[in-house]
Design an enzyme around this catalytic site. Structure first.
Site, PDB file in Angstrom:
ATOM      1  N   TYR A 136     -22.628  24.722 -17.895  1.00 26.23           N
ATOM      2  CA  TYR A 136     -23.741  25.058 -17.001  1.00 26.23           C
ATOM      3  C   TYR A 136     -24.031  26.558 -16.980  1.00 26.23           C
ATOM      4  O   TYR A 136     -24.889  27.005 -16.213  1.00 26.23           O
ATOM      5  CB  TYR A 136     -23.462  24.571 -15.578  1.00 26.23           C
ATOM      6  CG  TYR A 136     -23.673  23.084 -15.365  1.00 26.23           C
ATOM      7  CD1 TYR A 136     -23.273  22.153 -16.318  1.00 26.23           C
ATOM      8  CD2 TYR A 136     -24.259  22.608 -14.205  1.00 26.23           C
ATOM      9  CE1 TYR A 136     -23.444  20.796 -16.118  1.00 26.23           C
ATOM     10  CE2 TYR A 136     -24.438  21.246 -13.990  1.00 26.23           C
ATOM     11  CZ  TYR A 136     -24.029  20.337 -14.945  1.00 26.23           C
ATOM     12  OH  TYR A 136     -24.208  18.993 -14.728  1.00 26.23           O
ATOM     13  N   LYS A 186     -12.696  17.898 -24.701  1.00 23.86           N
ATOM     14  CA  LYS A 186     -13.257  17.422 -25.971  1.00 23.86           C
ATOM     15  C   LYS A 186     -12.755  18.380 -27.044  1.00 23.86           C
ATOM     16  O   LYS A 186     -13.524  18.980 -27.797  1.00 23.86           O
ATOM     17  CB  LYS A 186     -14.798  17.394 -25.870  1.00 23.86           C
ATOM     18  CG  LYS A 186     -15.490  16.770 -27.059  1.00 23.86           C
ATOM     19  CD  LYS A 186     -15.223  15.289 -27.250  1.00 23.86           C
ATOM     20  CE  LYS A 186     -15.769  14.808 -28.588  1.00 23.86           C
ATOM     21  NZ  LYS A 186     -15.337  13.427 -28.926  1.00 23.86           N
ATOM     22  N   ASP A 219     -14.920  11.087 -24.286  1.00 22.02           N
ATOM     23  CA  ASP A 219     -15.496   9.786 -24.669  1.00 22.02           C
ATOM     24  C   ASP A 219     -14.540   8.655 -24.284  1.00 22.02           C
ATOM     25  O   ASP A 219     -14.931   7.660 -23.670  1.00 22.02           O
ATOM     26  CB  ASP A 219     -15.881   9.744 -26.159  1.00 22.02           C
ATOM     27  CG  ASP A 219     -14.833  10.340 -27.083  1.00 22.02           C
ATOM     28  OD1 ASP A 219     -13.805  10.860 -26.593  1.00 22.02           O
ATOM     29  OD2 ASP A 219     -15.030  10.281 -28.322  1.00 22.02           O
ATOM     30  N   ASP A 243     -19.637  16.145 -14.094  1.00 19.47           N
ATOM     31  CA  ASP A 243     -20.905  15.575 -13.636  1.00 19.47           C
ATOM     32  C   ASP A 243     -21.023  14.132 -14.111  1.00 19.47           C
ATOM     33  O   ASP A 243     -21.310  13.222 -13.329  1.00 19.47           O
ATOM     34  CB  ASP A 243     -22.063  16.420 -14.190  1.00 19.47           C
ATOM     35  CG  ASP A 243     -23.410  15.822 -13.828  1.00 19.47           C
ATOM     36  OD1 ASP A 243     -23.581  15.424 -12.661  1.00 19.47           O
ATOM     37  OD2 ASP A 243     -24.276  15.727 -14.719  1.00 19.47           O
ATOM     38  N   ASP A 247     -20.539  10.204 -11.895  1.00 23.64           N
ATOM     39  CA  ASP A 247     -21.498   9.099 -11.778  1.00 23.64           C
ATOM     40  C   ASP A 247     -20.813   7.790 -12.185  1.00 23.64           C
ATOM     41  O   ASP A 247     -21.038   6.746 -11.565  1.00 23.64           O
ATOM     42  CB  ASP A 247     -22.748   9.336 -12.648  1.00 23.64           C
ATOM     43  CG  ASP A 247     -23.918   9.943 -11.858  1.00 23.64           C
ATOM     44  OD1 ASP A 247     -23.655  10.732 -10.921  1.00 23.64           O
ATOM     45  OD2 ASP A 247     -25.088   9.650 -12.181  1.00 23.64           O
TER      46      ASP A 247
HETATM   47  C1  IPM Z   1     -24.708  16.617  -9.388  1.00 25.18           C
HETATM   48  C2  IPM Z   1     -26.073  16.766 -10.008  1.00 25.18           C
HETATM   49  C3  IPM Z   1     -26.315  18.203 -10.462  1.00 25.18           C
HETATM   50  C4  IPM Z   1     -25.227  18.592 -11.444  1.00 25.18           C
HETATM   51  C5  IPM Z   1     -27.690  18.439 -11.089  1.00 25.18           C
HETATM   52  C6  IPM Z   1     -28.768  17.960 -10.186  1.00 25.18           C
HETATM   53  C7  IPM Z   1     -27.890  19.843 -11.539  1.00 25.18           C
HETATM   54  O1  IPM Z   1     -26.239  15.876 -11.056  1.00 25.18           O
HETATM   55  O2  IPM Z   1     -24.424  17.306  -8.392  1.00 25.18           O
HETATM   56  O3  IPM Z   1     -23.938  15.780  -9.861  1.00 25.18           O
HETATM   57  O4  IPM Z   1     -25.338  18.310 -12.633  1.00 25.18           O
HETATM   58  O5  IPM Z   1     -24.264  19.174 -10.999  1.00 25.18           O
HETATM   59 MN    MN Z   2     -24.630  14.466 -11.244  1.00 21.55          MN
END
Ligand code: IPM
Ligand code: MN
Ligand code: NAD
Length: 351
Positions: A136, A186, A219, A243, A247
């Protein structure tokens, strides 16, 4: 004791979930002998569309004196995400040195995992995501735009300071939990930054002989978080990998609407920020059905970080009790048909 909390509801469902969670935070504070004083900052894409900036130039100065920040979500279909996120959320994480991002992924009793054979209590993962650099880093650029030789460069940055901090925080947590740490990198493809990262993990691991370290490539880690999520305890990884993996962690434990996060400045020089893992979810915006629980749980992480462990536990336990109760209202992401407000009202009764 009064804590001074900055609220940044933001875009999309952000205001819905922050407004639903706030009275619950107030209630729990009152029953635990402290107050919260909130200042609302209506920063976000509406402001950008009217005034050309997501927040004022001195936005970070305005936030700096608060004890903590509670944020909803940022991102809007009418403006490119790299503009909105680099105008509000990411400058706070970076500018306040919030290099430790903690993201629990817990399968609560009463919540269905999309994975076959898992039930409440089977998954309990705590991801430590480096939060201010790595992939980032805002380093790079584009040249020869529109020409055949157009080129884009995006560099990743790993500093010893921030890498050691996130790795040490993860080892500390693993020591207090099950003594198992999964280091996700990685290093097979990225021989500079990721091998450096592995070296730091090896160095720091010598201080924590009681923690068993597992190494996974990202992966394989993504695959294993679906195949055998029950075997993960603490995970440490870079910004982008964290990140993505969080999810995955959110959805294998039932919903994006249940996943909280804490962005912490380990130096305690700046306020830390608490926010759901999910985004502004414009697909359900305005329907009144966004799940507020990720934000409520983020409030629990906030109280815990402020030193109000009992209040934090009360909030967390109320959410767990609601989810375990089959007759309790739940939003559509959890298979129910209740509204945001109904879920919040039921939680208020439980508190
Ligand atoms: C998160 C989000 C952010 C990230 C985005 C919106 C920049 O996806 O907080 O998980 O990637 O950190
Ligand atoms: Mn995210
Ligand atoms: P998202 O998290 O907003 O939504 C993904 C899916 O999860 C959608 O189907 C959505 O309806 C569902 N969902 C998310 N939160 C929910 C909740 N509380 N209750 C019920 N369902 C929920 O991810 P996206 O669609 O990739 O991103 C939308 C926007 O949000 C983009 O602009 C993105 O950049 C931004 N974003 C911001 C943050 C943040 O501010 N921290 C985090 C992620 C994405």
């Amino acid at each position: 004791m009064t804590y001074d909390i900055a609220l940044i509801p933001g875009d999309g469902i952000g205001p819905t979930v922050v407004d639903a969670a706030l009275p619950l935070l107030d209630d729990v504070a009152a029953t635990h002998g402290f107050d919260i004083d909130t200042t609302r900052y209506d920063w976000g894409t509406e402001r950008y569309l009217e005034e050309g900036a997501m927040m004022p130039d001195d936005g970070l100065d305005a936030l700096a004196d608060h004890d903590a920040i509670l944020l909803g979500a940022v991102g809007h279909p009418d403006v490119p995400d790299h503009v909105t996120l680099n105008g509000l959320l990411l400058p706070i994480r970076k500018g306040f040195d919030q290099s430790i991002c903690k993201r629990p992924a817990v399968l609560f009793d009463g919540v269905d995992s999309p994975l076959k054979g898992y039930s409440g209590g089977d998954i309990d993962i705590l991801v430590f995501r480096e939060n201010t650099e790595g992939e980032y880093a805002d380093i790079g650029g584009r040249e020869h735009v529109g020409f055949e030789n157009e080129v884009a460069v995006q560099s990743a940055v790993y500093t010893r300071r921030s890498t050691e901090r996130i790795v040490r925080a993860a080892f500390e947590a693993a020591t207090e939990r099950d003594g198992h740490l999964t280091n996700v990198t990685k290093s097979n493809a990225q021989a500079h930054g990721m091998v450096f990262w592995d070296d730091i993990v090896d160095e720091v691991s010598e201080e924590y002989p009681g923690v068993e370290v597992e190494r996974l490539l990202v992966d394989a880690a993504s695959m294993d978080m679906v195949r055998r999520p029950d075997e993960f305890d603490v995970v440490v990884c870079s910004n982008l990998f964290g990140d993505i993996l969080t999810d995955v962690g959110a959805i294998v434990t039932g919903s994006m609407g249940l996943a909280p996060s804490a962005n912490i400045d380990p130096g305690h020089d700046h306020p830390s920020m608490f926010e759901p893992v999910h985004g502004s979810a414009f697909d359900i915006m305005g329907e009144g059905v966004a799940n507020p629980l990720a934000t409520v749980l983020s409030g629990s992480l906030m109280f815990d970080t402020l030193g109000e462990a009992d209040a934090a536990a009360a909030l967390w336990d109320a959410v767990a009790a609601q989810l375990a109760d089959e007759s309790a209202p739940r939003t559509p992401d959890l298979g129910g048909d209740s509204t945001t407000d109904a879920v919040a009202a039921d939680l208020a009764d439980r508190l």
